[in-house]
Scaffold this motif. Structure first.
Motif, PDB file in Angstrom:
ATOM      1  N   THR A   1       4.049  22.648   0.073  1.00 16.62           N
ATOM      2  CA  THR A   1       3.929  22.824  -1.367  1.00 16.62           C
ATOM      3  C   THR A   1       4.693  21.706  -2.070  1.00 16.62           C
ATOM      4  O   THR A   1       5.720  21.240  -1.574  1.00 16.62           O
ATOM      5  CB  THR A   1       4.399  24.244  -1.783  1.00 16.62           C
ATOM      6  OG1 THR A   1       4.192  24.371  -3.177  1.00 16.62           O
ATOM      7  CG2 THR A   1       5.830  24.501  -1.463  1.00 16.62           C
ATOM      8  N   ILE A   2       4.167  21.287  -3.196  1.00 12.76           N
ATOM      9  CA  ILE A   2       4.762  20.164  -3.940  1.00 12.76           C
ATOM     10  C   ILE A   2       4.371  20.346  -5.406  1.00 12.76           C
ATOM     11  O   ILE A   2       3.429  21.100  -5.701  1.00 12.76           O
ATOM     12  CB  ILE A   2       4.230  18.819  -3.383  1.00 12.76           C
ATOM     13  CG1 ILE A   2       5.134  17.649  -3.772  1.00 12.76           C
ATOM     14  CG2 ILE A   2       2.802  18.548  -3.831  1.00 12.76           C
ATOM     15  CD1 ILE A   2       4.788  16.347  -3.068  1.00 12.76           C
ATOM     16  N   GLY A   3       5.082  19.679  -6.315  1.00 12.16           N
ATOM     17  CA  GLY A   3       4.656  19.697  -7.715  1.00 12.16           C
ATOM     18  C   GLY A   3       3.313  18.996  -7.830  1.00 12.16           C
ATOM     19  O   GLY A   3       2.268  19.622  -8.013  1.00 12.16           O
ATOM     20  N   SER A   4       3.342  17.672  -7.679  1.00  9.99           N
ATOM     21  CA  SER A   4       2.119  16.865  -7.761  1.00  9.99           C
ATOM     22  C   SER A   4       2.224  15.730  -6.748  1.00  9.99           C
ATOM     23  O   SER A   4       3.243  15.023  -6.711  1.00  9.99           O
ATOM     24  CB  SER A   4       1.978  16.297  -9.181  1.00  9.99           C
ATOM     25  OG  SER A   4       1.216  15.109  -9.168  1.00  9.99           O
ATOM     26  N   THR A   5       1.194  15.548  -5.945  1.00 11.98           N
ATOM     27  CA  THR A   5       1.234  14.448  -4.969  1.00 11.98           C
ATOM     28  C   THR A   5       1.277  13.098  -5.695  1.00 11.98           C
ATOM     29  O   THR A   5       1.850  12.135  -5.180  1.00 11.98           O
ATOM     30  CB  THR A   5       0.010  14.498  -4.020  1.00 11.98           C
ATOM     31  OG1 THR A   5      -1.186  14.492  -4.801  1.00 11.98           O
ATOM     32  CG2 THR A   5       0.039  15.718  -3.123  1.00 11.98           C
ATOM     33  N   ASN A   6       0.672  13.006  -6.899  1.00 15.43           N
ATOM     34  CA  ASN A   6       0.740  11.737  -7.630  1.00 15.43           C
ATOM     35  C   ASN A   6       2.187  11.409  -8.014  1.00 15.43           C
ATOM     36  O   ASN A   6       2.619  10.260  -7.924  1.00 15.43           O
ATOM     37  CB  ASN A   6      -0.127  11.793  -8.897  1.00 15.43           C
ATOM     38  CG  ASN A   6      -1.491  11.144  -8.690  1.00 15.43           C
ATOM     39  OD1 ASN A   6      -2.084  11.299  -7.630  1.00 15.43           O
ATOM     40  ND2 ASN A   6      -1.975  10.425  -9.683  1.00 15.43           N
ATOM     41  N   ASP A   7       2.927  12.438  -8.452  1.00 15.85           N
ATOM     42  CA  ASP A   7       4.321  12.192  -8.846  1.00 15.85           C
ATOM     43  C   ASP A   7       5.146  11.760  -7.638  1.00 15.85           C
ATOM     44  O   ASP A   7       5.976  10.857  -7.724  1.00 15.85           O
ATOM     45  CB  ASP A   7       4.938  13.455  -9.468  1.00 15.85           C
ATOM     46  CG  ASP A   7       4.277  13.803 -10.796  1.00 15.85           C
ATOM     47  OD1 ASP A   7       3.575  12.936 -11.355  1.00 15.85           O
ATOM     48  OD2 ASP A   7       4.452  14.947 -11.258  1.00 15.85           O
TER      49      ASP A   7
ATOM     50  N   ALA B   1      -6.507  26.044   0.781  1.00 17.74           N
ATOM     51  CA  ALA B   1      -7.824  26.152   0.153  1.00 17.74           C
ATOM     52  C   ALA B   1      -8.543  24.820  -0.058  1.00 17.74           C
ATOM     53  O   ALA B   1      -9.759  24.744   0.086  1.00 17.74           O
ATOM     54  CB  ALA B   1      -7.686  26.858  -1.196  1.00 17.74           C
ATOM     55  N   GLY B   2      -7.804  23.787  -0.431  1.00 15.01           N
ATOM     56  CA  GLY B   2      -8.481  22.539  -0.798  1.00 15.01           C
ATOM     57  C   GLY B   2      -7.786  21.330  -0.214  1.00 15.01           C
ATOM     58  O   GLY B   2      -6.971  21.446   0.710  1.00 15.01           O
ATOM     59  N   LEU B   3      -8.149  20.177  -0.755  1.00 14.05           N
ATOM     60  CA  LEU B   3      -7.484  18.928  -0.373  1.00 14.05           C
ATOM     61  C   LEU B   3      -6.802  18.382  -1.611  1.00 14.05           C
ATOM     62  O   LEU B   3      -7.428  18.320  -2.676  1.00 14.05           O
ATOM     63  CB  LEU B   3      -8.507  17.880   0.049  1.00 14.05           C
ATOM     64  CG  LEU B   3      -8.966  17.754   1.483  1.00 14.05           C
ATOM     65  CD1 LEU B   3      -9.923  16.560   1.583  1.00 14.05           C
ATOM     66  CD2 LEU B   3      -7.789  17.573   2.415  1.00 14.05           C
ATOM     67  N   ALA B   4      -5.546  17.981  -1.479  1.00 16.44           N
ATOM     68  CA  ALA B   4      -4.855  17.279  -2.568  1.00 16.44           C
ATOM     69  C   ALA B   4      -4.082  16.152  -1.915  1.00 16.44           C
ATOM     70  O   ALA B   4      -3.238  16.401  -1.044  1.00 16.44           O
ATOM     71  CB  ALA B   4      -3.923  18.218  -3.318  1.00 16.44           C
ATOM     72  N   PHE B   5      -4.400  14.930  -2.316  1.00 14.61           N
ATOM     73  CA  PHE B   5      -3.673  13.811  -1.718  1.00 14.61           C
ATOM     74  C   PHE B   5      -3.611  12.640  -2.688  1.00 14.61           C
ATOM     75  O   PHE B   5      -4.413  12.537  -3.630  1.00 14.61           O
ATOM     76  CB  PHE B   5      -4.299  13.376  -0.384  1.00 14.61           C
ATOM     77  CG  PHE B   5      -5.687  12.816  -0.480  1.00 14.61           C
ATOM     78  CD1 PHE B   5      -6.796  13.649  -0.453  1.00 14.61           C
ATOM     79  CD2 PHE B   5      -5.899  11.447  -0.582  1.00 14.61           C
ATOM     80  CE1 PHE B   5      -8.084  13.129  -0.528  1.00 14.61           C
ATOM     81  CE2 PHE B   5      -7.187  10.910  -0.655  1.00 14.61           C
ATOM     82  CZ  PHE B   5      -8.281  11.754  -0.628  1.00 14.61           C
TER      83      PHE B   5
END
Ligand code: BT5
Length: 253
Positions: A18-24, A62-66
């Motif tokens: 878990t993370i806030g935002s991968t972009n950040d 559930a999804g992909l976030a990268f």
């Protein structure tokens, strides 16, 4: 995941449950001199971001976030505005060629399947004065049915890979397919083949749309893409309009 990504030029790889935002997080890595193609992947985001302070929802499991740190080469500097569509092409190619889904690009860079949003892309260029420092590209893909937010939270209908496909997939294999497609598309960024593919997979081609942009609201039939990535529309009076990428939202009429 690391096994699925073996052989791809992504390094280092940072994985979070878990993370806030991968972009950040990718931005903080880039500030500490992370190289081109450093990758941040998360199972869940608690503060996932869309464009213009909108939210992107990434539920766990559930999804992909990268996100990928990009340090454009001198040649790529002339095509910075094409980096977001480049990711749209990469996701489309992976969904089309690996899974045979009829994925399309909603200009400038959302990916749709059956006219529903399956992937969102957020590309952020970081400047120091007039010098580009780095670019962060963030990609969110809905994979399992539980990845799709409730419709009340959406401005555009959404879907996910497994609902469209009718069977489960391995998320890390989709990630590998998207990254493979990204490096292939990156090698031909801005080329004739790049624009041909973009045109071929462009959603709403020849249809009437309304585009709300920084330059106002435009109504027209979608005719194509110009070399800087602007959308070309034909207005009712026959005039051609070009809408530059910016604060835009496009909807079918
Ligand atoms: C985008 O913004 O579509 C860009 C989303 C980028 C997300 C990735 S995930 C990895 C990286 N880390 C981040 O923090 N962000 C990137 P935009 O075009 O502004 O669309 C945002 C809108 O999409 C929201 O206002 C919602 O209506 C809708 N939305 C939010 N979550 C969604 C989801 N999971 N599926 C479909 N639509 C969603």
């Amino acid at each position: 995941m690391r096994a699925a990504l073996a052989g791809l030029p992504v390094s280092p790889i940072h994985y979070f449950e878990t993370i806030g935002s991968t972009n950040d997080y990718a931005q903080s890595l880039a500030e500490q001199a992370a190289p081109d193609s450093a990758l941040v992947v998360a199972d869940e985001q608690t503060r996932g971001r869309g464009r213009l302070s909108r939210k992107w929802v990434t539920f766990p499991n559930a999804g992909l976030a990268f996100s990928l740190v990009l340090r454009p080469s001198p040649g790529e500097m002339n095509a910075l505005g094409l980096f977001a569509p480049l990711w749209g092409l990469a996701v489309c190619r992976a969904l089309r060629e690996w899974l045979h889904l009829n994925a399309e690009i909603k200009w400038p860079n959302d990916v749709l399947v059956n006219r529903r949003k399956i992937c969102g892309i957020l590309v952020e260029a970081h400047w120091l004065g007039s010098n580009l420092q780095y670019v962060i590209a963030g990609i969110g893909v809905n994979v399992a049915p539980s990845s799709v937010p409730a419709s009340g939270d959406l401005v555009f209908p959404a879907t996910c890979v497994e609902n469209e496909l009718g069977r489960p997939i391995e998320r890390e294999e989709l990630l590998a397919a998207i990254l493979t497609a990204f490096f292939a598309e990156r090698a031909r960024l801005g080329s004739a083949a790049f624009f041909e593919t973009w045109m071929r997979w462009l959603a709403f081609k020849d249809e009437w749309v309304r585009v709300e942009g920084a330059s106002g609201s435009h109504h027209g039939r979608v005719v194509g893409i110009s070399p800087d990535g602007s959308l070309r529309l034909r207005a009712e009076n026959g005039a051609e309009i070009e809408v530059a990428v910016g604060d835009v939202s496009l909807r079918a009429e």
